[in-house]
Design an enzyme around this catalytic site. Structure first.
Site, PDB file in Angstrom:
ATOM      1  N   ASP A   8       0.293   4.486  -5.102  1.00 53.61           N
ATOM      2  CA  ASP A   8       1.466   3.681  -5.468  1.00 53.61           C
ATOM      3  C   ASP A   8       1.864   3.730  -6.943  1.00 53.61           C
ATOM      4  O   ASP A   8       2.208   2.706  -7.543  1.00 53.61           O
ATOM      5  CB  ASP A   8       1.252   2.227  -5.048  1.00 53.61           C
ATOM      6  CG  ASP A   8       1.067   2.055  -3.554  1.00 53.61           C
ATOM      7  OD1 ASP A   8       1.096   3.055  -2.817  1.00 53.61           O
ATOM      8  OD2 ASP A   8       0.877   0.916  -3.113  1.00 53.61           O
ATOM      9  N   LYS A  93       3.971   3.742   3.360  1.00 48.56           N
ATOM     10  CA  LYS A  93       3.425   2.578   4.070  1.00 48.56           C
ATOM     11  C   LYS A  93       4.335   1.381   3.863  1.00 48.56           C
ATOM     12  O   LYS A  93       5.077   1.308   2.900  1.00 48.56           O
ATOM     13  CB  LYS A  93       2.011   2.269   3.578  1.00 48.56           C
ATOM     14  CG  LYS A  93       1.914   1.979   2.097  1.00 48.56           C
ATOM     15  CD  LYS A  93       0.465   1.881   1.648  1.00 48.56           C
ATOM     16  CE  LYS A  93       0.314   1.682   0.164  1.00 48.56           C
ATOM     17  NZ  LYS A  93       0.914   0.485  -0.388  1.00 48.56           N
ATOM     18  N   CYS A 135      -3.614  -2.590  -3.773  1.00 47.10           N
ATOM     19  CA  CYS A 135      -3.527  -1.380  -2.955  1.00 47.10           C
ATOM     20  C   CYS A 135      -4.628  -0.368  -3.237  1.00 47.10           C
ATOM     21  O   CYS A 135      -5.078   0.318  -2.322  1.00 47.10           O
ATOM     22  CB  CYS A 135      -2.141  -0.765  -3.088  1.00 47.10           C
ATOM     23  SG  CYS A 135      -0.864  -1.873  -2.420  1.00 47.10           S
TER      24      CYS A 135
END
Length: 180
Positions: A8, A93, A135
């Site tokens: 990310d 995602k 994450c």
């Protein structure tokens, strides 16, 4: 075989983004120095279409968050300091529900991260990116659960807060993840 999982590293999670993490831009740039050490390099990204109550006008910053990484927006793009050329696959995602782990995502062909790595005979993964306490943590825990020897390279991560980052690193160690 060994893979690097870049988690990310997107504009919305870096300074100036809608859900900025201090140090995110620096992490984006520093990751470039290690990608050539790996047999495979992959990336995950939040890519929200309509994630329901994951977005909130009054977020609790645990289960709900301000709007971020909306599919097709500039904020969902990788930070420009990150060299994307070595990335062999991107796992999106969170399209319609909250998703923290890259193992909840899929690449455009539909393969999940664990299957993609196994198909390439990867047995070890190093996890880097944003945010250490969310994450990165979730991705590393799922990597270990999936049977990959897992290491989090803390110098190539950025966390939301020092307390939650320390707790996440303790949880990772307790789960058998190497924290380096």
């Amino acid at each position: 075989m060994r893979a690097l999982i870049i988690v990310d590293v997107q504009l919305d999670f870096c300074e100036g983004g809608s859900l900025a993490v201090a140090g995110g831009a620096s992490v984006a740039e520093r990751i470039n120095a290690v990608t050539d050490r790996y047999d495979q390099v992959v990336a995950t990204r939040d890519y929200h279409v309509d994630p329901g109550d994951h977005f909130s006008d009054k977020p609790d910053f645990g289960r709900s968050w301000p709007v971020h990484c909306v599919a097709g927006t500039a904020g969902a793009a990788f930070h420009p300091a990150l060299d994307v050329a070595p990335i062999g696959a991107v796992f999106a995602k969170g399209a319609y529900a909250a998703a923290y782990s890259g193992f909840e995502g899929a690449e455009p062909g539909g393969a999940g991260l664990a299957d993609w790595l196994r198909a390439r005979e990867v047995t070890e993964v190093d996890v880097v990116g944003i945010a250490t306490d969310y994450c990165v943590r979730a991705t590393a825990l799922d990597a270990a659960r999936a049977g990959f020897a897992t290491t989090v390279l803390t110098e190539l991560t950025a966390g939301v807060a020092s307390e939650s980052t320390a707790a996440a690193l303790d949880e990772l160690r307790a789960a058998g993840v190497t924290v380096a």
